[in-house]
Design a protein around this motif. Structure first.
Motif, PDB file in Angstrom:
ATOM      1  N   TYR A 167      27.074 -46.900  64.504  1.00  0.00           N
ATOM      2  CA  TYR A 167      26.002 -46.288  65.294  1.00  0.00           C
ATOM      3  C   TYR A 167      25.110 -45.470  64.365  1.00  0.00           C
ATOM      4  N   PRO A 168      24.005 -46.053  63.934  1.00  0.00           N
ATOM      5  CA  PRO A 168      23.082 -45.307  63.067  1.00  0.00           C
ATOM      6  C   PRO A 168      22.177 -44.399  63.896  1.00  0.00           C
ATOM      7  N   GLY A 169      21.533 -43.485  63.254  1.00  0.00           N
ATOM      8  CA  GLY A 169      20.476 -42.718  63.903  1.00  0.00           C
ATOM      9  C   GLY A 169      20.906 -41.448  64.612  1.00  0.00           C
ATOM     10  N   TYR A 170      21.921 -40.741  64.104  1.00  0.00           N
ATOM     11  CA  TYR A 170      22.215 -39.417  64.650  1.00  0.00           C
ATOM     12  C   TYR A 170      22.708 -38.501  63.532  1.00  0.00           C
ATOM     13  N   ASP A 171      22.499 -37.192  63.725  1.00  0.00           N
ATOM     14  CA  ASP A 171      22.932 -36.229  62.717  1.00  0.00           C
ATOM     15  C   ASP A 171      23.009 -34.836  63.337  1.00  0.00           C
ATOM     16  N   TRP A 172      23.726 -33.958  62.652  1.00  0.00           N
ATOM     17  CA  TRP A 172      23.856 -32.566  63.072  1.00  0.00           C
ATOM     18  C   TRP A 172      22.576 -31.799  62.761  1.00  0.00           C
ATOM     19  N   MET A 173      22.250 -30.824  63.591  1.00  0.00           N
ATOM     20  CA  MET A 173      21.233 -29.834  63.252  1.00  0.00           C
ATOM     21  C   MET A 173      21.877 -28.868  62.266  1.00  0.00           C
ATOM     22  N   PRO A 174      21.092 -28.223  61.398  1.00  0.00           N
ATOM     23  CA  PRO A 174      21.680 -27.341  60.376  1.00  0.00           C
ATOM     24  C   PRO A 174      22.571 -26.227  60.917  1.00  0.00           C
ATOM     25  N   ASP A 175      22.307 -25.729  62.134  1.00  0.00           N
ATOM     26  CA  ASP A 175      23.131 -24.653  62.687  1.00  0.00           C
ATOM     27  C   ASP A 175      24.444 -25.155  63.299  1.00  0.00           C
ATOM     28  N   GLY A 176      24.620 -26.485  63.410  1.00  0.00           N
ATOM     29  CA  GLY A 176      25.846 -27.060  63.941  1.00  0.00           C
ATOM     30  C   GLY A 176      26.037 -26.900  65.440  1.00  0.00           C
ATOM     31  N   LYS A 177      25.016 -26.426  66.146  1.00  0.00           N
ATOM     32  CA  LYS A 177      25.133 -26.206  67.585  1.00  0.00           C
ATOM     33  C   LYS A 177      24.671 -27.390  68.410  1.00  0.00           C
ATOM     34  N   SER A 178      24.051 -28.363  67.760  1.00  0.00           N
ATOM     35  CA  SER A 178      23.583 -29.546  68.481  1.00  0.00           C
ATOM     36  C   SER A 178      23.463 -30.723  67.521  1.00  0.00           C
ATOM     37  N   LEU A 179      23.334 -31.901  68.113  1.00  0.00           N
ATOM     38  CA  LEU A 179      23.135 -33.137  67.365  1.00  0.00           C
ATOM     39  C   LEU A 179      21.808 -33.752  67.799  1.00  0.00           C
ATOM     40  N   ILE A 180      21.134 -34.388  66.861  1.00  0.00           N
ATOM     41  CA  ILE A 180      19.921 -35.131  67.150  1.00  0.00           C
ATOM     42  C   ILE A 180      20.306 -36.603  67.155  1.00  0.00           C
ATOM     43  N   VAL A 181      19.982 -37.298  68.262  1.00  0.00           N
ATOM     44  CA  VAL A 181      20.443 -38.663  68.462  1.00  0.00           C
ATOM     45  C   VAL A 181      19.280 -39.555  68.878  1.00  0.00           C
ATOM     46  N   TRP A 182      19.148 -40.697  68.220  1.00  0.00           N
ATOM     47  CA  TRP A 182      18.190 -41.703  68.645  1.00  0.00           C
ATOM     48  C   TRP A 182      18.876 -42.579  69.682  1.00  0.00           C
ATOM     49  N   ALA A 183      18.347 -42.596  70.903  1.00  0.00           N
ATOM     50  CA  ALA A 183      18.894 -43.426  71.979  1.00  0.00           C
ATOM     51  C   ALA A 183      17.860 -43.541  73.088  1.00  0.00           C
ATOM     52  N   GLY A 184      17.847 -44.672  73.753  1.00  0.00           N
ATOM     53  CA  GLY A 184      16.937 -44.862  74.865  1.00  0.00           C
ATOM     54  C   GLY A 184      15.476 -44.835  74.470  1.00  0.00           C
ATOM     55  N   GLY A 185      15.191 -45.172  73.223  1.00  0.00           N
ATOM     56  CA  GLY A 185      13.804 -45.209  72.756  1.00  0.00           C
ATOM     57  C   GLY A 185      13.205 -43.862  72.440  1.00  0.00           C
ATOM     58  N   LYS A 186      14.038 -42.828  72.323  1.00  0.00           N
ATOM     59  CA  LYS A 186      13.498 -41.505  71.988  1.00  0.00           C
ATOM     60  C   LYS A 186      14.537 -40.684  71.227  1.00  0.00           C
ATOM     61  N   ILE A 187      14.084 -39.546  70.712  1.00  0.00           N
ATOM     62  CA  ILE A 187      14.963 -38.624  70.009  1.00  0.00           C
ATOM     63  C   ILE A 187      15.490 -37.620  71.018  1.00  0.00           C
ATOM     64  N   ASN A 188      16.806 -37.453  71.051  1.00  0.00           N
ATOM     65  CA  ASN A 188      17.463 -36.570  72.015  1.00  0.00           C
ATOM     66  C   ASN A 188      18.205 -35.464  71.271  1.00  0.00           C
ATOM     67  N   ARG A 189      18.190 -34.267  71.826  1.00  0.00           N
ATOM     68  CA  ARG A 189      18.972 -33.147  71.282  1.00  0.00           C
ATOM     69  C   ARG A 189      20.141 -32.901  72.218  1.00  0.00           C
ATOM     70  N   ILE A 190      21.364 -33.027  71.682  1.00  0.00           N
ATOM     71  CA  ILE A 190      22.577 -32.907  72.476  1.00  0.00           C
ATOM     72  C   ILE A 190      23.341 -31.650  72.046  1.00  0.00           C
ATOM     73  N   ALA A 191      23.505 -30.713  72.961  1.00  0.00           N
ATOM     74  CA  ALA A 191      24.224 -29.469  72.661  1.00  0.00           C
ATOM     75  C   ALA A 191      25.707 -29.747  72.464  1.00  0.00           C
ATOM     76  N   VAL A 192      26.314 -29.062  71.511  1.00  0.00           N
ATOM     77  CA  VAL A 192      27.743 -29.170  71.272  1.00  0.00           C
ATOM     78  C   VAL A 192      28.471 -28.124  72.070  1.00  0.00           C
TER      79      VAL A 192
END
Length: 192
Positions: A167-192
């Protein structure tokens, strides 16, 4: 140029924390037409590289710990067209750079693939298949607890051999509190 390979595909680069080495996957031919993948380290100034992991199977994304002790990576056995994507195809593994010991961190039915170490080194994000849905999970490295973060991922490649990651296209934000994920044709921010 870090490395020049005439016959092998080298991809999936990830820096070690000290900035001196690049971890990369090298695809080698075996008796199948698909081949196998090994993990290598290449010095930033060039050279022939150092083989780190050669398990005669597949490797997914990989991350070196900040203290330099471990490399976390996704691992699978040799590719087979008969893989059951709902079974234990991929596992998150930890490689001890001093002793060479490898141990499973997460796995089981639905797999644990495309692992990414958090910036603080305390958690691993990974992808797991639940039924027909690709889902995003996090594993706490201290307690071993795991929980699902999100079920909105695009289709993973768990049954494939992960040439460009499961699964390519996701990574942690520098503060480690969320992940940035490419899905559904857009960039999503997912809280941890």
């Amino acid at each position: 140029v870090v490395t020049e390979q005439a016959t092998n595909l080298v991809n999936g680069a990830s820096w070690t924390e000290d900035g001196n080495w690049v971890l990369a996957r090298k695809r080698l031919q075996d008796i199948s037409s698909i081949g196998i993948a090994e993990l290598w380290m290449y010095h930033k100034d060039g050279g022939s590289g150092i083989q780190v992991i050669a398990d005669k199977g597949e490797l997914d994304s990989f991350s070196a710990s900040a203290d330099g002790k471990y490399i976390y990576y996704g691992a699978s056995g040799p590719f087979s067209y008969e893989r059951n994507p709902h079974g234990p195809v991929w596992s998150v593994m930890r490689y001890d750079r001093k002793t060479g010991e490898k141990r499973e961190v997460s796995g089981g039915n639905g797999s644990a693939a495309s692992p990414l170490l958090s910036p603080d080194g305390n958690s691993i994000a990974f992808v797991r298949r639940i039924g027909r849905q690709s889902t995003l999970w996090v594993h706490d490295l201290t307690s071993g607890a795991e929980h699902q973060l999100w079920d909105g991922l695009d289709r993973d490649q768990i049954e494939a051999f992960g040439t460009n990651y499961v699964y390519p296209g996701y990574d942690w934000m520098p503060d480690g509190k969320s992940l940035i994920v490419w899905a559904g044709g857009k960039i999503n921010r997912i809280a941890v």
